[in-house]
Motif scaffolding. Sequence first.
Motif, short mmCIF file in Angstrom:
data_model
loop_
_atom_site.label_atom_id
_atom_site.label_comp_id
_atom_site.label_asym_id
_atom_site.label_seq_id
_atom_site.Cartn_x
_atom_site.Cartn_y
_atom_site.Cartn_z
N LEU A 1 0.81 -1.21 0.00
CA LEU A 1 0.00 0.00 0.00
C LEU A 1 0.85 1.27 0.00
O LEU A 1 0.54 2.23 -0.70
CB LEU A 1 -0.95 -0.01 1.21
CG LEU A 1 -2.02 1.05 1.23
CD1 LEU A 1 -2.87 1.01 -0.04
CD2 LEU A 1 -2.91 0.87 2.44
N GLN A 2 1.96 1.26 0.75
CA GLN A 2 2.80 2.46 0.83
C GLN A 2 3.54 2.77 -0.48
O GLN A 2 4.13 3.84 -0.62
CB GLN A 2 3.80 2.37 1.99
CG GLN A 2 4.85 1.29 1.84
CD GLN A 2 4.54 0.03 2.62
OE1 GLN A 2 3.39 -0.25 2.93
NE2 GLN A 2 5.56 -0.75 2.93
N ASP A 3 3.50 1.85 -1.45
CA ASP A 3 4.15 2.08 -2.74
C ASP A 3 3.30 2.97 -3.66
O ASP A 3 3.78 3.44 -4.68
CB ASP A 3 4.43 0.76 -3.45
CG ASP A 3 5.41 -0.11 -2.70
OD1 ASP A 3 6.28 0.45 -2.00
OD2 ASP A 3 5.30 -1.35 -2.80
N GLU B 1 -11.67 -4.83 0.40
CA GLU B 1 -10.90 -6.02 0.79
C GLU B 1 -9.96 -5.81 1.98
O GLU B 1 -9.55 -6.78 2.60
CB GLU B 1 -10.09 -6.52 -0.41
CG GLU B 1 -10.94 -6.93 -1.60
CD GLU B 1 -11.87 -8.10 -1.32
OE1 GLU B 1 -11.50 -8.99 -0.52
OE2 GLU B 1 -12.97 -8.10 -1.87
N ARG B 2 -9.57 -4.57 2.22
CA ARG B 2 -8.65 -4.25 3.32
C ARG B 2 -7.41 -5.16 3.33
O ARG B 2 -7.18 -5.91 4.29
CB ARG B 2 -9.37 -4.35 4.65
CG ARG B 2 -10.60 -3.50 4.75
CD ARG B 2 -10.55 -2.65 5.97
NE ARG B 2 -11.74 -1.83 6.10
CZ ARG B 2 -11.79 -0.55 5.77
NH1 ARG B 2 -10.73 0.05 5.31
NH2 ARG B 2 -12.89 0.15 5.93
N PRO B 3 -6.61 -5.11 2.26
CA PRO B 3 -5.43 -5.97 2.22
C PRO B 3 -4.44 -5.60 3.32
O PRO B 3 -4.39 -4.44 3.75
CB PRO B 3 -4.84 -5.71 0.83
CG PRO B 3 -5.35 -4.37 0.44
CD PRO B 3 -6.68 -4.21 1.10
N GLY B 4 -3.66 -6.56 3.78
CA GLY B 4 -2.69 -6.33 4.84
C GLY B 4 -1.35 -5.89 4.30
O GLY B 4 -1.24 -4.87 3.62
N GLY C 1 0.30 -14.29 4.75
CA GLY C 1 1.51 -13.47 4.79
C GLY C 1 2.33 -13.46 3.52
O GLY C 1 3.42 -12.91 3.49
N ARG C 2 1.81 -14.07 2.46
CA ARG C 2 2.53 -14.14 1.18
C ARG C 2 1.73 -13.42 0.10
O ARG C 2 0.50 -13.42 0.12
CB ARG C 2 2.73 -15.60 0.76
CG ARG C 2 3.44 -16.49 1.76
CD ARG C 2 4.90 -16.27 1.80
NE ARG C 2 5.43 -16.42 0.46
CZ ARG C 2 6.70 -16.61 0.18
NH1 ARG C 2 7.56 -16.70 1.15
NH2 ARG C 2 7.10 -16.72 -1.05
#
Length: 129
Positions: free
Chosen positions: A25-27, A65-68, A78-79
């Motif tokens: 997300l920060q990208d 979806e609220r991806p992690g 986690g992948r």
Amino acid sequence: MKHRVLLTLVYSSGLRVSEAVQLKLQDVDPERGTIHIRQAKGRKDRYTLLSRTAYQLLEQYIRKERPGKWLFPGGTEGRPLTTRSVQHVFEKARQKAEIRKPATVHTLRHSFATHLLEAGTDIRYFKSC
């Protein structure tokens, strides 16, 4: 929706499939209209374009979806999604759309460049994309 957003970003930003699945997300920087690609081919960081339309679709996906950790999480906790999964999704979409010409996810990257050239964009502008 995840697959639609991912394929939209691949096309509209000229991403390699390996880059798309590694996004976080920060990208994504909607203010600057860019996506930061970390450790791209040749282990170099680079930036590419983020269209408003693609961002609006991405924003809907994120709200729903609220991806992690990963923007496009895979089946294993986690992948990220695997490149093979994306290739499979693309192939199914190509068949559903009844596109008979041979094409791969990488074809979307070439289409990105072709369409920018056809629109009159100077090749130096997006050569690093």
